[in-house]
Design an enzyme around this catalytic site. Sequence first.
Site, PDB file in Angstrom:
ATOM      1  N   GLY A  57     127.303 -78.753 -15.532  1.00 40.88           N
ATOM      2  CA  GLY A  57     125.961 -78.232 -15.788  1.00 40.88           C
ATOM      3  C   GLY A  57     125.847 -77.800 -17.237  1.00 40.88           C
ATOM      4  N   CYS A  84     133.993 -79.647 -14.982  1.00 39.61           N
ATOM      5  CA  CYS A  84     133.383 -79.109 -16.198  1.00 39.61           C
ATOM      6  C   CYS A  84     132.847 -77.688 -15.975  1.00 39.61           C
ATOM      7  CB  CYS A  84     132.293 -80.077 -16.663  1.00 39.61           C
ATOM      8  SG  CYS A  84     132.019 -79.937 -18.418  1.00 39.61           S
ATOM      9  N   TYR A  85     131.526 -77.479 -15.952  1.00 45.96           N
ATOM     10  CA  TYR A  85     131.004 -76.128 -15.702  1.00 45.96           C
ATOM     11  C   TYR A  85     131.562 -75.604 -14.370  1.00 45.96           C
ATOM     12  CZ  TYR A  85     127.780 -72.285 -14.771  1.00 45.96           C
ATOM     13  OH  TYR A  85     127.250 -71.049 -14.491  1.00 45.96           O
ATOM     14  N   HIS A 171     134.807 -85.499 -17.013  1.00 53.29           N
ATOM     15  CA  HIS A 171     133.975 -86.063 -15.930  1.00 53.29           C
ATOM     16  C   HIS A 171     134.638 -87.292 -15.306  1.00 53.29           C
ATOM     17  CE1 HIS A 171     130.439 -83.558 -16.480  1.00 53.29           C
ATOM     18  NE2 HIS A 171     130.790 -83.528 -17.748  1.00 53.29           N
ATOM     19  N   GLU A 173     133.529 -88.921 -12.822  1.00 53.45           N
ATOM     20  CA  GLU A 173     132.508 -89.765 -12.186  1.00 53.45           C
ATOM     21  C   GLU A 173     131.912 -90.821 -13.114  1.00 53.45           C
ATOM     22  OE1 GLU A 173     132.336 -86.614 -12.970  1.00 53.45           O
ATOM     23  OE2 GLU A 173     130.347 -85.933 -13.541  1.00 53.45           O
ATOM     24  N   ASP A 229     111.548 -99.609   0.966  1.00 51.06           N
ATOM     25  CA  ASP A 229     111.748 -98.328   1.654  1.00 51.06           C
ATOM     26  C   ASP A 229     110.928 -98.217   2.937  1.00 51.06           C
ATOM     27  OD1 ASP A 229     113.168 -97.954  -0.621  1.00 51.06           O
ATOM     28  OD2 ASP A 229     111.689 -96.649  -1.576  1.00 51.06           O
ATOM     29  N   LYS A 370     119.067 -95.878  -3.145  1.00 52.46           N
ATOM     30  CA  LYS A 370     118.342 -97.152  -3.018  1.00 52.46           C
ATOM     31  C   LYS A 370     119.257 -98.316  -2.608  1.00 52.46           C
ATOM     32  CE  LYS A 370     114.367 -99.322  -3.891  1.00 52.46           C
ATOM     33  NZ  LYS A 370     113.036 -98.812  -3.574  1.00 52.46           N
TER      34      LYS A 370
END
Length: 514
Positions: A57, A84-85, A171, A173, A229, A370
Amino acid sequence: MESLRETIAILDFGSQYTKLIARRIREHKVYCEIYPPNIALNKLKNINCKGIILSGGPASVYDKNAPSCDKNIFDLGIPVLGICYGMQLTIHLLGGKVERAQKHEYGLAKIKVDQKSGIFEGLHGQTDVWMSHGDSISHLPDGFKTIAETSNTPVAAIENEDKNIYGLQFHPEVVHTPQGRKIIENFIGKICKCSFNWTMQSYINHSIQKIKEQVGSKKVVCALSGGVDSSVTAVLIHLAIGNQLTCFFVNNGLLRKNEVEKVVNTFRGHFRINLDYIDAEDRFLKKLKNITDPEKKRKIIGREFIRVFEEEAGKLGKIDFLAQGTLYPDVIESVSVNGPSVKIKSHHNVGGLPKKMKFKLIEPLRELFKDEVRLLGRELGISDEIISRQPFPGPGLAVRIIGPIRPESLHILREADAIVIEEIKKAGLYSKIWQSFAVLLPIKTVGVMGDARTYENVVAVRAVQSEDGMTADWVKLPHEILQNISSRIINEVKGVNRVVYDISSKPPSTIEWE
Ligand code: XMP
């Protein structure tokens, strides 16, 4: 049923990468959800939570309103990973020391990891990672040790083996951390002991069960647009409750060439869904007559849609439920710690139905991204033509005709747009790019056809690449494809003598022209 599904809970402290953490975990066939940081711990106990991730964050733990979480989260006996944060907050809450940074560290860093730690098992000792932090950790609480370092950051990862608490200053990710996938797999597999068995088929069974329980013998309506959708929503609910579901398909006169026939044939013919087709073309076009302002167009279409929907639903007698194709990213926006962003356009889609209507909502896709919805759709037997459809805005061709909407403009745009799509498909690019379409401009230019002077319309072609529609790049279409599109439009569409290609990205432009 629900409580049995293994879940990783991600608490969102506002990082731009939070959704990406969720994507990565689901790629490993483990279900996860994003929650606000102040989630009640009882809720975590009730969802079969196998692990907790505290996201990154933008804040510093020393900021006045720095987001935090319940400190008891570390005593639930559930493994925790702070990123991280999230790692700095862990240290801050557990009595260590986080130093205010003099210098921020952004970008690639070489890291040395302790391969004996469970979270780094199977990694190379030296690897690249993506750093993006201000503050750093200078003192660890009891029970913690450092398990990775870089030349700038002596505490780049931490571990408390007894309590199963981990922290990463970088990170895992993002793609710039090449071994990040393995680190996430280690956390959810070796540390959280998840079983990697969350599949689309299990999702379908789970959803059908839930829809049946929720609806009982009552009635559901669904506004179907034929987009991915709403199509997947309708087919899934139909599978669960059959003819208790009625779908409305409203022809607002702003649809593409052959769209009405395709939608009606697919859902009535193939899926045998109870489909109410409403031809409201005249009604919409009358309201839009002489309107040029883009926001006015959008508002009129949104309002009219609601009126049509209310009238039609009224004819069915008592309806208890409204089905909507809300996706997970829309849900996450509302739980994020970030405030609302500035409104650029008032979006309308078939989901944006009136709040005053007293329906209860059924949103079977609200846990999915999605690409997962597409997977689900394929699993449900929906054709590729629908599943791989590019997004199409709720206000339809109205926002692709610059200036007033007239029947002749709609005709020209439909024909031109069909050629763009056909050529893009022929080139094998349709499912590879985010959107490709034609726009009709409100100007005429001079041309020459045969030996005669012409004074006709201009069509703009737009093709963009995007991850989520929030930002986009124009696609560098090969000249040959552009040439085919241009010459076919000019030759085949009466009323057009010029074609231009839109080479603007978003920002500063937007994808649609209005
Ligand atoms: P913009 O033009 O804002 O579009 O860059 C971003 C994405 O959203 C689609 N779009 C809409 N979708 N209702 C929708 O459901 C709308 O009113 C609407 N307006 C734009 C657009 O096609 C692009 O994919």
